[in-house]
Design a protein around this motif. Structure first.
Motif, PDB file in Angstrom:
ATOM      1  N   GLU A   1       0.830  -1.342  -0.068  1.00 34.81           N
ATOM      2  CA  GLU A   1      -0.005  -0.042  -0.052  1.00 34.81           C
ATOM      3  C   GLU A   1       0.845   1.173   0.075  1.00 34.81           C
ATOM      4  O   GLU A   1       0.158   2.283  -0.427  1.00 34.81           O
ATOM      5  CB  GLU A   1      -0.950  -0.008   1.112  1.00 34.81           C
ATOM      6  CG  GLU A   1      -2.051  -1.014   1.232  1.00 34.81           C
ATOM      7  CD  GLU A   1      -2.521  -0.908   2.373  1.00 34.81           C
ATOM      8  OE1 GLU A   1      -2.916  -0.142   3.119  1.00 34.81           O
ATOM      9  OE2 GLU A   1      -3.762  -1.918   2.310  1.00 34.81           O
ATOM     10  N   LEU A   2       2.114   1.096   0.397  1.00 37.03           N
ATOM     11  CA  LEU A   2       3.116   2.284   0.305  1.00 37.03           C
ATOM     12  C   LEU A   2       3.523   2.557  -0.837  1.00 37.03           C
ATOM     13  O   LEU A   2       3.974   3.602  -1.268  1.00 37.03           O
ATOM     14  CB  LEU A   2       4.108   1.924   1.145  1.00 37.03           C
ATOM     15  CG  LEU A   2       4.115   1.661   2.697  1.00 37.03           C
ATOM     16  CD1 LEU A   2       5.404   1.198   3.257  1.00 37.03           C
ATOM     17  CD2 LEU A   2       3.526   3.235   3.524  1.00 37.03           C
ATOM     18  N   ILE A   3       3.270   1.546  -2.016  1.00 37.99           N
ATOM     19  CA  ILE A   3       3.795   1.903  -3.433  1.00 37.99           C
ATOM     20  C   ILE A   3       2.632   2.888  -4.038  1.00 37.99           C
ATOM     21  O   ILE A   3       1.407   2.266  -4.352  1.00 37.99           O
ATOM     22  CB  ILE A   3       3.989   0.847  -4.059  1.00 37.99           C
ATOM     23  CG1 ILE A   3       4.792  -0.495  -3.409  1.00 37.99           C
ATOM     24  CG2 ILE A   3       4.377   0.828  -5.481  1.00 37.99           C
ATOM     25  CD1 ILE A   3       4.972  -1.692  -4.101  1.00 37.99           C
ATOM     26  N   ASP A   4       3.164   3.920  -4.483  1.00 35.50           N
ATOM     27  CA  ASP A   4       2.344   5.175  -5.039  1.00 35.50           C
ATOM     28  C   ASP A   4       3.030   5.474  -6.151  1.00 35.50           C
ATOM     29  O   ASP A   4       4.186   5.018  -6.740  1.00 35.50           O
ATOM     30  CB  ASP A   4       1.900   6.227  -4.263  1.00 35.50           C
ATOM     31  CG  ASP A   4       2.973   7.322  -3.581  1.00 35.50           C
ATOM     32  OD1 ASP A   4       4.126   6.652  -4.077  1.00 35.50           O
ATOM     33  OD2 ASP A   4       2.651   7.709  -2.502  1.00 35.50           O
ATOM     34  N   GLN A   5       2.339   6.405  -7.099  1.00 34.52           N
ATOM     35  CA  GLN A   5       3.001   6.863  -8.197  1.00 34.52           C
ATOM     36  C   GLN A   5       4.095   7.707  -7.957  1.00 34.52           C
ATOM     37  O   GLN A   5       4.890   7.576  -8.761  1.00 34.52           O
ATOM     38  CB  GLN A   5       1.797   7.619  -9.053  1.00 34.52           C
ATOM     39  CG  GLN A   5       2.235   7.781 -10.675  1.00 34.52           C
ATOM     40  CD  GLN A   5       2.393   6.482 -11.256  1.00 34.52           C
ATOM     41  OE1 GLN A   5       1.586   5.678 -11.179  1.00 34.52           O
ATOM     42  NE2 GLN A   5       3.446   6.456 -12.224  1.00 34.52           N
ATOM     43  N   GLU A   6       4.292   8.518  -7.102  1.00 37.55           N
ATOM     44  CA  GLU A   6       5.504   9.297  -6.935  1.00 37.55           C
ATOM     45  C   GLU A   6       6.584   8.290  -6.498  1.00 37.55           C
ATOM     46  O   GLU A   6       7.693   8.434  -7.141  1.00 37.55           O
ATOM     47  CB  GLU A   6       5.209  10.081  -5.379  1.00 37.55           C
ATOM     48  CG  GLU A   6       6.402  10.785  -5.058  1.00 37.55           C
ATOM     49  CD  GLU A   6       6.336  11.843  -3.762  1.00 37.55           C
ATOM     50  OE1 GLU A   6       7.170  12.481  -3.547  1.00 37.55           O
ATOM     51  OE2 GLU A   6       5.337  11.425  -3.112  1.00 37.55           O
ATOM     52  N   MET A   7       6.167   7.260  -5.722  1.00 40.37           N
ATOM     53  CA  MET A   7       7.523   6.222  -5.519  1.00 40.37           C
ATOM     54  C   MET A   7       7.871   5.542  -6.931  1.00 40.37           C
ATOM     55  O   MET A   7       9.092   5.386  -7.249  1.00 40.37           O
ATOM     56  CB  MET A   7       7.062   5.039  -4.629  1.00 40.37           C
ATOM     57  CG  MET A   7       8.124   4.060  -4.254  1.00 40.37           C
ATOM     58  SD  MET A   7       7.767   2.741  -3.209  1.00 40.37           S
ATOM     59  CE  MET A   7       7.617   3.660  -1.537  1.00 40.37           C
ATOM     60  N   ILE A   8       6.869   5.221  -7.750  1.00 46.44           N
ATOM     61  CA  ILE A   8       7.163   4.506  -8.989  1.00 46.44           C
ATOM     62  C   ILE A   8       8.046   5.423  -9.912  1.00 46.44           C
ATOM     63  O   ILE A   8       9.089   5.138 -10.566  1.00 46.44           O
ATOM     64  CB  ILE A   8       5.793   3.998  -9.667  1.00 46.44           C
ATOM     65  CG1 ILE A   8       5.346   2.943  -8.932  1.00 46.44           C
ATOM     66  CG2 ILE A   8       6.151   3.587 -11.171  1.00 46.44           C
ATOM     67  CD1 ILE A   8       3.865   2.705  -9.341  1.00 46.44           C
TER      68      ILE A   8
END
Length: 267
Positions: free
Chosen positions: A167-174
């Motif tokens: 759930e921590l993986i968002d578009q900013e991280m990607i």
């Protein structure tokens, strides 16, 4: 953020400095990563420390040179030279994954420069690449094979492997972990790293490191299992080992507050 040329390569770094009395922390990221991986940790630590975060070549925004020697010993010496350019005489090293191994190399090469080490899910006991792969890396256009393999895995797949709570993986991280790979020269750098990486320090070499070391591990680390951390704890004579539940390999992203607290208590 700035760039400086050290030993013929342009090195990108981030510098957070408010007070000459604050201890210095040098942050070194892991393989296929950059200073971006410390984005949640730096705002917490910069309140109490001077922070120097380095993009290790050929990663992040540092140069992806086709002439640089990408051995751990050479990368470690480049970081040490960068530290000396700031006229720091005693620093603390914080290294994640591959960056942890670079920290150990620095402690071995420049023991007087280093005060303490914090290793976050550090790589350990990895051997040099097989000779067959090293020889293959000299084939023309081998870097396209490296690119194809990494593209097949994909950034999202890699993030799901290193982060326990998806759930921590968002578009900013990607986007942050994708950006460095938009420059095709990184694959040439990785090809040279296949040839040059000499492997991790041996047990005998680790036992010669006399600095205080804090080992922080995610208990669900699937990249560098917690057993590696415990083995490092045995070999590093002045080490302390702590683990964090429900956490994977990317501890600076997954639980920055806990990591920062452990670092503050240790330093």
């Amino acid at each position: 953020m700035d760039t400086i040329q050290i030993k013929g390569i342009n090195l990108h770094y981030e510098f957070y400095h408010l007070d000459n009395e604050k201890p210095v922390l040098v942050l070194l990221h892991g393989f296929l990563s950059s200073s971006f991986s410390f984005r949640r940790l730096i705002p917490i630590l910069s309140k109490n420390y001077t922070i120097l975060s380095v993009d290790l070549p050929p990663f992040g925004k540092s140069e992806k040179s086709i002439r640089f020697t990408y051995s751990y010993s050479n990368i470690a010496s480049v970081v040490s030279e960068l530290i000396r350019s700031f006229h720091f005489t005693k620093i603390n090293l914080v290294g994640h994954s591959m960056g942890g191994q670079i920290c150990l190399y620095m402690a071995k090469q420049e023991p007087a420069l280093v005060d303490k080490l914090v290793l976050l899910c550090s790589s350990g006991y990895m051997k040099r690449m097989p000779k067959s792969l090293i020889y293959s890396s000299y084939l023309p256009y081998f870097h396209f094979i490296v690119k194809k393999k990494l593209a097949k895995q994909g950034v999202l797949h890699n993030l799901r492997n290193v982060v326990h709570n998806h759930e921590l993986i968002d578009q900013e991280m990607i986007d942050g972990y994708t950006e460095p790979f938009l420059d095709n020269r990184i694959f040439m750098g990785l090809t040279r790293m296949i040839r040059h990486r000499e492997g991790d320090l041996s047990s005998e070499e680790l036992k010669q490191i006399k600095h205080p070391v804090l080992l922080i591990w995610g208990e669900q680390d699937r990249v560098v299992p917690i057993s590696v951390g415990r083995r490092l704890h045995q070999d590093l004579p002045h080490s302390t080992f702590v683990s964090i539940k429900n956490t994977g390999h990317l501890v600076p992203e997954e639980c920055p507050e806990k990591v920062a607290t452990y670092i503050k208590n240790f330093i």
